[in-house]
Design an enzyme around this catalytic site. Sequence first.
Site, PDB file in Angstrom:
ATOM      1  N   VAL A 122      -3.857  -4.452  -0.232  1.00  0.00           N
ATOM      2  CA  VAL A 122      -3.050  -4.067   0.700  1.00  0.00           C
ATOM      3  C   VAL A 122      -2.908  -4.276   1.804  1.00  0.00           C
ATOM      4  O   VAL A 122      -2.272  -4.485   2.491  1.00  0.00           O
ATOM      5  CB  VAL A 122      -3.944  -2.941   1.466  1.00  0.00           C
ATOM      6  N   GLU A 147      -3.838   4.530  10.825  1.00  0.00           N
ATOM      7  CA  GLU A 147      -2.845   4.659   9.869  1.00  0.00           C
ATOM      8  C   GLU A 147      -3.487   5.333   8.257  1.00  0.00           C
ATOM      9  O   GLU A 147      -3.766   5.989   7.910  1.00  0.00           O
ATOM     10  CB  GLU A 147      -1.891   4.878  10.191  1.00  0.00           C
ATOM     11  N   VAL A 161      -6.133   6.903   5.621  1.00  0.00           N
ATOM     12  CA  VAL A 161      -6.331   8.405   5.501  1.00  0.00           C
ATOM     13  C   VAL A 161      -5.269   8.428   5.165  1.00  0.00           C
ATOM     14  O   VAL A 161      -3.880   8.199   5.515  1.00  0.00           O
ATOM     15  CB  VAL A 161      -6.378   9.466   6.358  1.00  0.00           C
ATOM     16  N   GLU A 173     -11.567   2.232  -5.132  1.00  0.00           N
ATOM     17  CA  GLU A 173     -12.200   0.908  -4.318  1.00  0.00           C
ATOM     18  C   GLU A 173     -12.941   0.227  -5.234  1.00  0.00           C
ATOM     19  O   GLU A 173     -12.569   0.043  -6.482  1.00  0.00           O
ATOM     20  CB  GLU A 173     -13.125   2.204  -3.655  1.00  0.00           C
ATOM     21  N   LYS A 229     -12.866  10.046   4.466  1.00  0.00           N
ATOM     22  CA  LYS A 229     -11.622  10.945   5.031  1.00  0.00           C
ATOM     23  C   LYS A 229     -11.915  12.165   6.137  1.00  0.00           C
ATOM     24  O   LYS A 229     -10.583  12.094   7.031  1.00  0.00           O
ATOM     25  CB  LYS A 229     -10.392  10.934   4.133  1.00  0.00           C
ATOM     26  N   GLY A 233      -2.295   2.859  -3.402  1.00  0.00           N
ATOM     27  CA  GLY A 233      -1.622   1.195  -3.914  1.00  0.00           C
ATOM     28  C   GLY A 233      -1.256   1.176  -2.604  1.00  0.00           C
ATOM     29  O   GLY A 233      -0.798   2.028  -1.282  1.00  0.00           O
TER      30      GLY A 233
HETATM   31  P1  NAP Z   1      -8.212  -5.771  -2.952  1.00  0.00           P
HETATM   32  O1  NAP Z   1      -7.346  -5.248  -3.302  1.00  0.00           O
HETATM   33  O2  NAP Z   1      -9.668  -5.805  -3.099  1.00  0.00           O
HETATM   34  O3  NAP Z   1      -8.554  -6.910  -1.342  1.00  0.00           O
HETATM   35  C1  NAP Z   1      -9.388  -7.071  -0.700  1.00  0.00           C
HETATM   36  C2  NAP Z   1      -9.033  -8.732  -0.082  1.00  0.00           C
HETATM   37  O4  NAP Z   1      -9.928  -9.180   1.291  1.00  0.00           O
HETATM   38  C3  NAP Z   1      -9.025  -9.709  -1.381  1.00  0.00           C
HETATM   39  O5  NAP Z   1      -7.462 -10.874  -0.086  1.00  0.00           O
HETATM   40  C4  NAP Z   1      -9.837 -10.807  -0.902  1.00  0.00           C
HETATM   41  O6  NAP Z   1      -9.761 -12.052  -1.748  1.00  0.00           O
HETATM   42  C5  NAP Z   1     -10.415  -9.992   0.489  1.00  0.00           C
HETATM   43  N1  NAP Z   1     -11.446 -10.688   0.694  1.00  0.00           N
HETATM   44  C6  NAP Z   1     -12.836  -9.618   0.685  1.00  0.00           C
HETATM   45  N2  NAP Z   1     -14.354 -10.130   1.342  1.00  0.00           N
HETATM   46  C7  NAP Z   1     -14.001 -11.336   1.671  1.00  0.00           C
HETATM   47  C8  NAP Z   1     -14.603 -12.323   2.510  1.00  0.00           C
HETATM   48  N3  NAP Z   1     -15.637 -12.469   3.228  1.00  0.00           N
HETATM   49  N4  NAP Z   1     -14.165 -13.309   3.399  1.00  0.00           N
HETATM   50  C9  NAP Z   1     -12.429 -13.619   3.050  1.00  0.00           C
HETATM   51  N5  NAP Z   1     -12.173 -12.967   2.004  1.00  0.00           N
HETATM   52  C10 NAP Z   1     -12.097 -11.656   1.466  1.00  0.00           C
HETATM   53  O7  NAP Z   1      -8.804  -5.032  -1.806  1.00  0.00           O
HETATM   54  P2  NAP Z   1      -7.427  -3.630  -1.899  1.00  0.00           P
HETATM   55  O8  NAP Z   1      -7.697  -2.676  -2.503  1.00  0.00           O
HETATM   56  O9  NAP Z   1      -6.662  -4.214  -0.923  1.00  0.00           O
HETATM   57  O10 NAP Z   1      -8.524  -2.497  -0.061  1.00  0.00           O
HETATM   58  C11 NAP Z   1      -8.765  -3.357   1.857  1.00  0.00           C
HETATM   59  C12 NAP Z   1      -8.734  -2.292   2.086  1.00  0.00           C
HETATM   60  O11 NAP Z   1      -8.108  -1.062   2.194  1.00  0.00           O
HETATM   61  C13 NAP Z   1      -9.886  -1.058   1.544  1.00  0.00           C
HETATM   62  O12 NAP Z   1     -10.662  -0.946   3.406  1.00  0.00           O
HETATM   63  C14 NAP Z   1      -9.954   0.206   1.233  1.00  0.00           C
HETATM   64  O13 NAP Z   1     -10.656   1.350   1.508  1.00  0.00           O
HETATM   65  C15 NAP Z   1      -8.511  -0.387   1.567  1.00  0.00           C
HETATM   66  N6  NAP Z   1      -7.415   0.652   1.640  1.00  0.00           N
HETATM   67  C16 NAP Z   1      -7.382   0.761  -0.021  1.00  0.00           C
HETATM   68  C17 NAP Z   1      -5.929   1.424  -0.764  1.00  0.00           C
HETATM   69  C18 NAP Z   1      -5.714   1.109  -1.851  1.00  0.00           C
HETATM   70  O14 NAP Z   1      -4.609   1.761  -2.636  1.00  0.00           O
HETATM   71  N7  NAP Z   1      -5.579   0.019  -3.179  1.00  0.00           N
HETATM   72  C19 NAP Z   1      -4.989   2.350   0.426  1.00  0.00           C
HETATM   73  C20 NAP Z   1      -5.646   2.499   1.454  1.00  0.00           C
HETATM   74  C21 NAP Z   1      -7.424   2.013   2.053  1.00  0.00           C
HETATM   75  P3  NAP Z   1      -9.474 -12.479  -2.603  1.00  0.00           P
HETATM   76  O15 NAP Z   1      -7.947 -11.846  -3.497  1.00  0.00           O
HETATM   77  O16 NAP Z   1      -9.612 -14.058  -2.604  1.00  0.00           O
HETATM   78  O17 NAP Z   1     -10.720 -12.320  -3.765  1.00  0.00           O
HETATM   79  N1  HSE Z   2      -9.391   4.437  -3.319  1.00  0.00           N
HETATM   80  C1  HSE Z   2      -8.491   5.318  -2.604  1.00  0.00           C
HETATM   81  C2  HSE Z   2      -7.445   6.416  -3.059  1.00  0.00           C
HETATM   82  C3  HSE Z   2      -7.488   4.432  -1.362  1.00  0.00           C
HETATM   83  O1  HSE Z   2      -8.368   6.115  -4.028  1.00  0.00           O
HETATM   84  O2  HSE Z   2      -7.892   7.415  -3.055  1.00  0.00           O
HETATM   85  C4  HSE Z   2      -6.565   5.000  -0.752  1.00  0.00           C
HETATM   86  O3  HSE Z   2      -7.510   5.492   0.203  1.00  0.00           O
END
Ligand code: NAP
Ligand code: HSE
Length: 438
Positions: free
Chosen positions: A23, A138, A141, A199, A214, A311
């Site tokens: 993200v 935003e 969810v 996640e 959500k 995504g």
């Molecule tokens: P992700 O790909 O695992 O990214 C997490 C990032 O945070 C990575 O860059 C990681 O660093 C960094 N990080 C984690 N702990 C840290 C720390 N203590 N200090 C510094 N950096 C740290 O996760 P994501 O999928 O992007 O999700 C992030 C958030 O967005 C979550 O709250 C998730 O629920 C939400 N979200 C995700 C999606 C989705 O589709 N993936 C959609 C909506 C919302 P490194 O890269 O070096 O490991």
């Molecule tokens: N893991 C979550 C999903 C990311 O699959 O809907 C988006 O919030």
Amino acid sequence: MARNGRYGLNEAIQVGFLGCGVVGGAAARIIAEHSPDLEERCGARIEIKLIAVRSLAKDREVSLPDQSFTTDPFEVVSDPDIHIVVEAMGGIEPALDLILTAIKNGKHVVTANKELMSTMGRDLVEAAESAGVDVLFEAAVGGGIPIIRPIKESLAGDRIRRVMGIVNGTTNYILTRMSERGEGFAEALGEAEALGYTELDPTADIEGFDAAQKTAILSSIAFNVLVVAGDVQREGIARVTAQDISAAHELGYEIKLLSVSEVADGAIAARVHPAMIPRTHPLANVRDVFNAVFVEGEESGELMFFGRGAGGGPTGSAIVGDVAEVARHIVSGGTSIGWTHRVRARITPLDNVRVRYYVVLSVLDEPGVLSAVAGVFAHYGVSIASVRQEGSGDGATLALITHAGTEGQHSKTFQELHALDVVKAVDSRIRVVGTEEL
Ligand code: NAP
Ligand code: HSE
């Protein structure tokens, strides 16, 4: 900030990132790539000052000089030049501490963190209000679907009665692959992980925690009372089998992980569970990573919001939309309406919620079984809409669909069926939605 540049400000608005994964990386790339458009739309240039990550060795989606990255996230929230902090690391701690520090230091916050917003959202927004800054979420969810702001702002004049939909992209992707390609659960989950939908711990998706978070956020905004994640009744998709899916198909249904929240007599019933939905219902046709949310307003009637629910690109777009909103406030003054729902909701006990069920029982193949089973349903006042007897001998089963009754009536029925001599096992019980008034 000084205000005499071409579009409003003569200095750039500086953004700091906590996290640059799926993200954060996409949001940072969008800011870098759309810089001229954002400047025109917001009245100020938006620049990325600093990004905190865990590892400096990974390749990133956004191309920035090495000195733009740090492994100390507190450096980001304490940097006096940064105006907006984007939190995209996830989890409760250290995200909570970092966001509170950012707010204390006068920074606006944009977050995608539904876990945090569905448990600590009120505290964060109250801290932000005291500090005169924004906390926008935003992206928390529906991925790329604009849903928080439309409910909070565009529908503020209406009374919302019900919000129902598919709010987890991962489980919808898995169920679609199982349903359409006959893929196994583990294979489909592996694909969702590779696509960046899950996640960090995919149990949050599979067991419905993410969808419940959500649902809590949507319920709070829709009904203007505080609903937290723990208020949402939750059941995930781990028990949904390939046999359930093919049985659903034979009956003309799809199985989806459904989020439902409704208000009645001032109390909120909010739940997440797998549901059989008739194929003619629009939600049955929401496939892959797509999400859809139906909102039923007293005045506006039915509204449907649809789009990619997870995504990098879609969620990054939602983050950057919030960054642009904050930037406009910095340019023109004012802050967003954060959180008007401060009073804890009264929650309807699950036993009182009305539902229908599809039930499969493994039974003995002998006379009198059907009447014994029907007797248990009748005893608890649950009316049977249809029954099918299949197989014979050791493979004899009964598949029933009930008419609407309460969860309490159904759960007592299932308990007694378990104890019945002629019932070997209650193999499946899945709620049925969208076929008759409850
Ligand atoms: P992700 O790909 O695992 O990214 C997490 C990032 O945070 C990575 O860059 C990681 O660093 C960094 N990080 C984690 N702990 C840290 C720390 N203590 N200090 C510094 N950096 C740290 O996760 P994501 O999928 O992007 O999700 C992030 C958030 O967005 C979550 O709250 C998730 O629920 C939400 N979200 C995700 C999606 C989705 O589709 N993936 C959609 C909506 C919302 P490194 O890269 O070096 O490991
Ligand atoms: N893991 C979550 C999903 C990311 O699959 O809907 C988006 O919030």
